[in-house]
Design a protein around this motif. Structure first.
Motif, short mmCIF file in Angstrom:
data_model
loop_
_atom_site.label_atom_id
_atom_site.label_comp_id
_atom_site.label_asym_id
_atom_site.label_seq_id
_atom_site.Cartn_x
_atom_site.Cartn_y
_atom_site.Cartn_z
N PHE A 57 -11.57 19.46 -1.06
CA PHE A 57 -10.32 18.71 -1.07
C PHE A 57 -9.10 19.61 -0.83
O PHE A 57 -7.97 19.16 -0.91
N MET A 58 -9.34 20.88 -0.63
CA MET A 58 -8.22 21.80 -0.49
C MET A 58 -8.00 22.21 0.94
O MET A 58 -6.89 22.51 1.34
N LYS A 60 -7.57 22.57 4.94
CA LYS A 60 -6.95 21.82 6.02
C LYS A 60 -7.98 21.69 7.12
O LYS A 60 -9.02 22.37 7.12
N GLN A 271 4.77 -4.76 11.61
CA GLN A 271 4.77 -3.46 10.93
C GLN A 271 5.60 -3.44 9.66
O GLN A 271 5.46 -2.55 8.84
N ASP A 272 6.52 -4.41 9.50
CA ASP A 272 7.35 -4.39 8.30
C ASP A 272 6.85 -5.39 7.26
O ASP A 272 7.51 -5.64 6.26
N TYR A 276 0.96 -5.00 5.92
CA TYR A 276 0.81 -3.80 6.74
C TYR A 276 1.11 -2.55 5.91
O TYR A 276 0.37 -1.58 5.92
N ILE A 277 2.22 -2.60 5.17
CA ILE A 277 2.64 -1.44 4.38
C ILE A 277 1.64 -1.16 3.25
O ILE A 277 1.38 -0.01 2.91
N ASP A 280 -1.01 1.45 4.05
CA ASP A 280 -0.54 2.84 3.98
C ASP A 280 -0.52 3.34 2.54
O ASP A 280 -0.92 4.45 2.23
N LYS A 281 0.01 2.47 1.66
CA LYS A 281 0.11 2.87 0.26
C LYS A 281 -1.27 3.04 -0.35
O LYS A 281 -1.53 4.01 -1.07
N ALA A 284 -2.85 6.25 0.69
CA ALA A 284 -2.28 7.42 0.01
C ALA A 284 -2.83 7.52 -1.41
O ALA A 284 -3.15 8.61 -1.90
N ILE A 285 -2.96 6.36 -2.07
CA ILE A 285 -3.52 6.35 -3.43
C ILE A 285 -4.96 6.82 -3.40
O ILE A 285 -5.38 7.67 -4.19
N ASN A 287 -6.48 8.65 -1.23
CA ASN A 287 -6.52 10.06 -0.90
C ASN A 287 -6.42 10.92 -2.16
O ASN A 287 -7.16 11.88 -2.35
N GLU A 288 -5.50 10.53 -3.03
CA GLU A 288 -5.29 11.30 -4.25
C GLU A 288 -6.44 11.09 -5.24
O GLU A 288 -6.96 12.04 -5.82
N ALA A 291 -10.01 12.62 -4.63
CA ALA A 291 -10.08 14.03 -5.04
C ALA A 291 -10.18 14.13 -6.55
O ALA A 291 -10.98 14.89 -7.09
N GLU A 311 -4.20 1.07 -10.11
CA GLU A 311 -3.11 1.45 -9.21
C GLU A 311 -3.19 0.69 -7.89
O GLU A 311 -2.17 0.30 -7.32
N ASN B 61 16.31 -4.26 6.92
CA ASN B 61 14.90 -4.10 7.25
C ASN B 61 14.90 -3.72 8.72
O ASN B 61 14.72 -4.57 9.59
N TYR B 149 -3.45 30.22 1.93
CA TYR B 149 -4.75 29.60 1.69
C TYR B 149 -5.86 30.63 1.64
O TYR B 149 -6.71 30.63 0.76
N ASN B 264 -2.45 19.27 -0.65
CA ASN B 264 -3.73 18.69 -0.28
C ASN B 264 -4.07 17.63 -1.31
O ASN B 264 -3.41 17.53 -2.35
N PRO B 265 -5.08 16.79 -1.05
CA PRO B 265 -5.36 15.67 -1.96
C PRO B 265 -5.58 16.12 -3.41
O PRO B 265 -5.32 15.36 -4.33
N SER B 266 -6.05 17.34 -3.57
CA SER B 266 -6.35 17.82 -4.91
C SER B 266 -5.10 18.10 -5.73
O SER B 266 -5.07 17.85 -6.92
N ILE B 268 -1.96 16.96 -5.00
CA ILE B 268 -0.86 16.11 -4.54
C ILE B 268 0.04 15.68 -5.70
O ILE B 268 1.24 15.47 -5.50
N TYR B 281 5.01 8.12 3.07
CA TYR B 281 5.18 6.71 2.80
C TYR B 281 6.14 6.02 3.76
O TYR B 281 6.09 4.81 3.92
N ARG B 287 8.55 3.35 8.67
CA ARG B 287 9.51 2.59 7.85
C ARG B 287 10.83 3.36 7.75
O ARG B 287 11.11 4.02 6.75
#
Lengths: 338, 322
Positions: A57-58, A60, A271-272, A276-277, A280-281, A284-285, A287-288, A291, A311, B61, B149, B264-266, B268, B281, B287
Motif C-alpha cells: 500500500f506504500m 507508487k 457530472q455534477d 456521479y460524485i 468518486d467519494k 477515495a474511502i 482506497n483508504e 489499506a 462511512e 454549480n 521512498y 499513499n493509501p496507507s 492517507i 475530491y 468539480r
C-alpha cells in the motif's frame, strides 16, 4: 484495487464499480458487497501471515513496476497492460523463468469466471451533426466504409503488397508480418490505425463475426501464424507444456454481451449529479479503508469493516447510483440480442 | 486627481495645488521608471487580481459549458458540504500540523546552517558544504520523493538496514506506511531539500554585518558563542522576522507535490492535506466549484494569518513588512 479485484475474483464480469447479478441484472456497488468483505478478509489473512509485500500500500506505480522488472516478484494481481513494461524488461534481460503468465483466479464459490469480456474498443468515433446537408449520403459513406472489401483494405492492407491470396486464404510472408507490426509502415501504407475512427470489424471470439464472408479472419491476430510470430520462446514452451494453443486458453471463452457494460453507466450521468460524485467519494474511502483493513490485526477486522461500511453509507447518492445503474442495465438488456 | 482638484477649489487652495504640482512634476521626472513599472502592474493585475473574478464559481454549480454567467447559483452549498465532510476537517488538521512542523524545522535548520557556515574560516570547505547542501533544492519533488521512498523502504532502505545492523529493531519499519511518522517525514525531507537554499538568504544578511562589531565584541572578551548570540543573531533579526511572517502566510499551504507524492493509501489519514483533498475530491472529478470554495477558505485564512503575524511583529519591536 478498490473494486476490480473483488468483482473478478468472485466471478463477475467487468461492470465498473458495480457488480451486476447475472440473473436479475441488479447492480450493486462492489465496495458494499459481501464479495468485498470476503476479499478483504482474505487480504487481511495473507497480510498477517506475511505473504503480502510489506510495501503493497506504500509503493507508487513506478516502484511497483520496477519491482516486477527486477524479477523478484512471484505473483501479482493485475491486468497485463498495467505491467507490460516490466514484463518486457524481464524478457530483455533474459529472465524468462521469472516472467509472469496470467491465470484466471477466482474464489472457490464462484461458478465461473468472466475475465475475458466482449471486446470493447473505445475510440472517439464518428457522428453526423444535425447541420449536415446530406445525412443520408453521410450515412451511406459510413456504410460503405463498413463493407468487407474496405475492411480488408483497412485491416489487412493492400493485396499483393501486405498479403497474398493463396487458395482463397489470406497469407503473409515473414516480411509482410513484420511490416504489419511496424506502426510507421502501416501508417505509410494507409491501413490499420488510420481507420480507427471509422466503423471497423473488431476482434471477437465469436466465429460468426470474426470472419469475412469468404472465411478469412477479419483480424490478422486471429491467424494461428500471428500467435506463432508474437509468442516468445518461453511462452511457446508454456503452451506446449500445458497443451494449449494460445495463452488465452487458460481463460473461459469471452462471454457474449447481454447488457450494456456497467462501466458505461457512469458516463451517462451528469457530472455534477450526486450519483456521479458519490462514486468518486466512495472510491477515495475504499482506497483508504482497504489499506487500513488489510494491515489490521485479525481481531479488528469486523469492527473496521463495520466502520468502513458506515462511512460508505454516509456518502450521499451512492444508493441512488445503484438504483440508476440497475435501471440502465435492465433497460439496456432489451437492446442486446442473444 | 479629480478629487484633488475639487478639494483644491473648496479651500486650502494654495497648499493642495502646490502638492499636486509637485506630484505631477515628480511623476514627470520619473516617467521612465513609471513606464518600466507598467508590465509588472499588468502582471499582478492579470495573474493575481483578475482570477478573483473566478471566485464566483464557489457560489455556483459551475459547468464549463454554461460559463460563469450562466451557471446555477447555489449560495453557500459548497462551503456547507466541505465543512460537513470529516475528511476535509482531517485535511485542515493535517495541513496545519504539516506546515507548522515544516516552518519550525526549515526555519531553525536554515539559521543554524547559516550561522555555522559563517563561522567557517576555510573558504574551500565553506563553498563545498554550501554547494552540497543546496544541490537538492534543484531536484524536483518527483525525483526527491522517490529518493525518500527508497531511503525509507522497509525491505531495502538504508535507514532500516542501518537500524537493523545496529540491533535497534528486528524487522524493517514501514516508515511510509504509518500515519504517525508522516508529519516528521515531511518536515525532515523538507529540511534536507531546502536547507541549503534557505540558508543563502541568512548568509547574505550576515555578509552585511560590520566586522568592527565582531572585533569590538572580541575586545570585550566575547567568545565564539557569545559573538554569535550578541552580534550575528541580532543583526540578522529583521531578515529572520520577514522570513517568518512570509512563511506564516504559507501555513495553509503544505506544498502540494511534496505531500501528494509521498502520500499513499496507507498513510492517507495523515497525508490528506487541503491541497491533496482538493485534488482528489474536486479536481479529479472536475468539480471546479467545490475546489474554488475550498480555495477561498484557504486564501481567507492565509491573509488573516499574514495580517496577524505582521501585527504581532510590529507590536514587538516596531518592524513589520507592511
Amino acid at each position: 484495487m478498490e473494486y476490480g479485484a473483488p468483482r473478478y475474483l468472485s466471478g463477475y464480469p467487468n461492470d465498473g464499480v458495480t457488480m451486476v447479478d447475472q440473473e436479475t441484472l441488479e447492480a450493486k456497488v462492489v465496495m458494499t458487497t459481501d464479495a468485498n468483505k470476503e476479499y478483504l478478509k482474505f487480504m487481511n489473512e495473507m497480510w498477517n501471515l506475511g505473504y503480502l509485500d510489506k510495501e503493497v500500500f506504500m509503493q507508487k506505480d513506478d516502484q511497483y513496476k520496477a519491482k516486477i522488472a527486477s524479477g523478484r516478484v512471484i505473483g501479482v494481481y493485475d491486468q497485463r497492460w498495467g505491467i507490460v513494461d516490466s514484463l518486457n524488461a524481464l524478457e530483455k534481460i533474459g529472465k524468462d523463468d521469472r516472467n509472469l503468465v496470467a491465470f484466471p483466479v477466482t474464489i472457490d464459490s464462484a461458478e465461473r469466471e468472466y475475465y475475458r469480456g466482449p471486446y470493447a474498443i473505445v475510440m472517439q468515433g464518428i457522428s453526423i451533426t444535425t447541420s449536415c446537408k446530406d445525412p443520408e449520403g453521410a450515412f451511406r459513406f459510413l456504410d460503405r466504409m463498413a463493407a468487407d472489401d474496405i475492411q480488408k483494405l483497412a485491416i489487412w492492407g493492400i493485396e499483393g503488397e501486405d498479403y497474398t491470396l493463396v487458395d482463397g486464404k489470406f497469407t503473409r510472408t515473414a516480411e509482410q508480418w513484420n511490416n504489419s507490426f511496424d506502426l510507421e509502415y502501416t501508417r505509410a501504407q494507409g491501413s490499420n490505425d488510420v481507420f480507427n475512427n471509422f466503423p471497423r470489424r473488431e476482434r471477437t471470439d465469436n466465429e460468426t463475426y470474426a470472419k469475412f464472408d469468404d472465411g478469412n479472419w477479419c483480424n490478422p491476430s486471429m491467424d494461428p501464424e500471428y500467435a506463432d510470430l508474437r509468442y516468445k520462446d518461453y511462452e511457446k514452451q508454456i503452451l506446449k507444456d500445458y497443451n494449449i494453443k494460445t495463452l488465452n486458453d487458460f481463460f473461459a471463452p469471452a462471454y457474449p454481451a447481454r447488457y450494456q457494460p456497467g462501466w458505461a453507466v457512469r458516463q451517462q450521468l451528469p457530472q455534477d449529479s450526486a450519483e456521479y460524485i458519490s462514486i468518486d467519494k466512495a472510491l477515495a474511502i475504499a482506497n483508504e479503508w482497504h489499506a487500513k483493513i488489510t494491515q489490521a490485526p485479525p481481531g479488528d477486522f469486523e469492527t473496521l469493516w463495520e466502520q468502513y461500511q458506515a462511512e460508505l453509507t454516509a456518502v450521499p447518492g451512492l444508493a441512488e447510483y445503484e438504483a440508476e445503474a440497475t435501471r440502465l442495465t435492465q433497460e439496456s438488456a432489451k437492446y442486446y440480442g442473444d | 486627481m479629480k478629487a484633488l482638484s475639487t478639494q483644491g477649489q473648496t479651500g486650502q487652495g494654495a497648499r493642495r495645488l502646490g502638492k499636486k504640482k509637485s506630484f505631477m512634476r515628480l511623476a514627470y521626472e520619473q516617467r521612465q521608471l513609471l513606464v518600466l513599472c507598467i508590465p509588472f502592474l499588468l502582471f499582478v493585475l492579470v495573474f493575481n487580481y483578475l482570477p478573483v473574478v473566478g471566485w464566483t464559481m464557489a457560489f455556483q454549480n459551475f459547468s464549463p459549458a454554461k460559463g460563469i454567467f450562466g451557471s446555477d447559483f447555489v449560495g453557500m452549498a459548497n462551503f456547507v458540504e466541505a465543512f460537513n465532510d470529516t475528511n476535509f476537517l482531517n485535511a485542515i488538521r493535517n495541513t496545519l500540523s504539516t506546515s507548522f512542523l515544516k516552518i519550525i524545522f526549515s526555519f531553525f535548520s536554515a539559521i543554524l546552517l547559516a550561522v555555522m557556515l559563517n563561522e567557517v574560516r576555510i573558504i574551500a570547505f565553506k563553498r563545498t558544504v554550501q554547494t552540497i547542501s543546496y544541490l537538492p533544492y534543484f531536484v524536483s519533488w518527483v525525483v526527491a520523493s522517490n529518493i525518500v521512498y527508497m531511503v525509507l523502504s522497509p525491505s531495502d532502505g538504508i535507514i532500516n538496514i542501518l537500524l537493523m545492523k545496529m540491533g535497534l529493531i528486528s524487522e524493517g519499519v514501514p516508515f511510509m506506511g504509518e500515519p504517525k511518522y508522516f508529519y516528521m517525514i515531511i518536515a525532515l525531507s523538507n529540511v534536507w531539500k531546502n536547507v541549503g537554499w534557505n540558508a543563502i538568504i541568512y548568509l547574505s544578511a550576515m555578509t552585511g554585518i560590520d566586522q568592527e562589531l565582531y572585533e569590538a565584541a572580541a575586545v570585550d572578551g566575547a567568545g565564539r558563542i557569545r559573538r554569535i548570540l550578541a552580534v550575528t543573531i541580532p543583526c540578522i533579526m529583521p531578515t529572520i522576522k520577514i522570513m517568518l511572517v512570509l512563511q506564516i502566510g504559507h501555513l495553509m499551504n503544505a506544498g502540494f507535490e511534496h505531500v501528494y507524492l509521498l502520500s499513499n493509501p496507507s498513510n492517507i489519514s495523515a497525508s490528506r492535506t487541503i491541497d491533496v483533498y482538493v485534488y482528489t475530491y474536486a479536481m479529479k472529478g472536475g468539480r471546479l466549484s467545490y475546489g474554488t470554495a475550498i480555495g477561498i477558505f484557504n486564501s481567507t485564512v492565509s491573509i488573516a494569518l499574514i495580517m496577524i503575524s505582521n501585527w504581532v511583529s510590529k507590536k514587538i519591536d516596531g518592524y513589520g513588512i507592511f
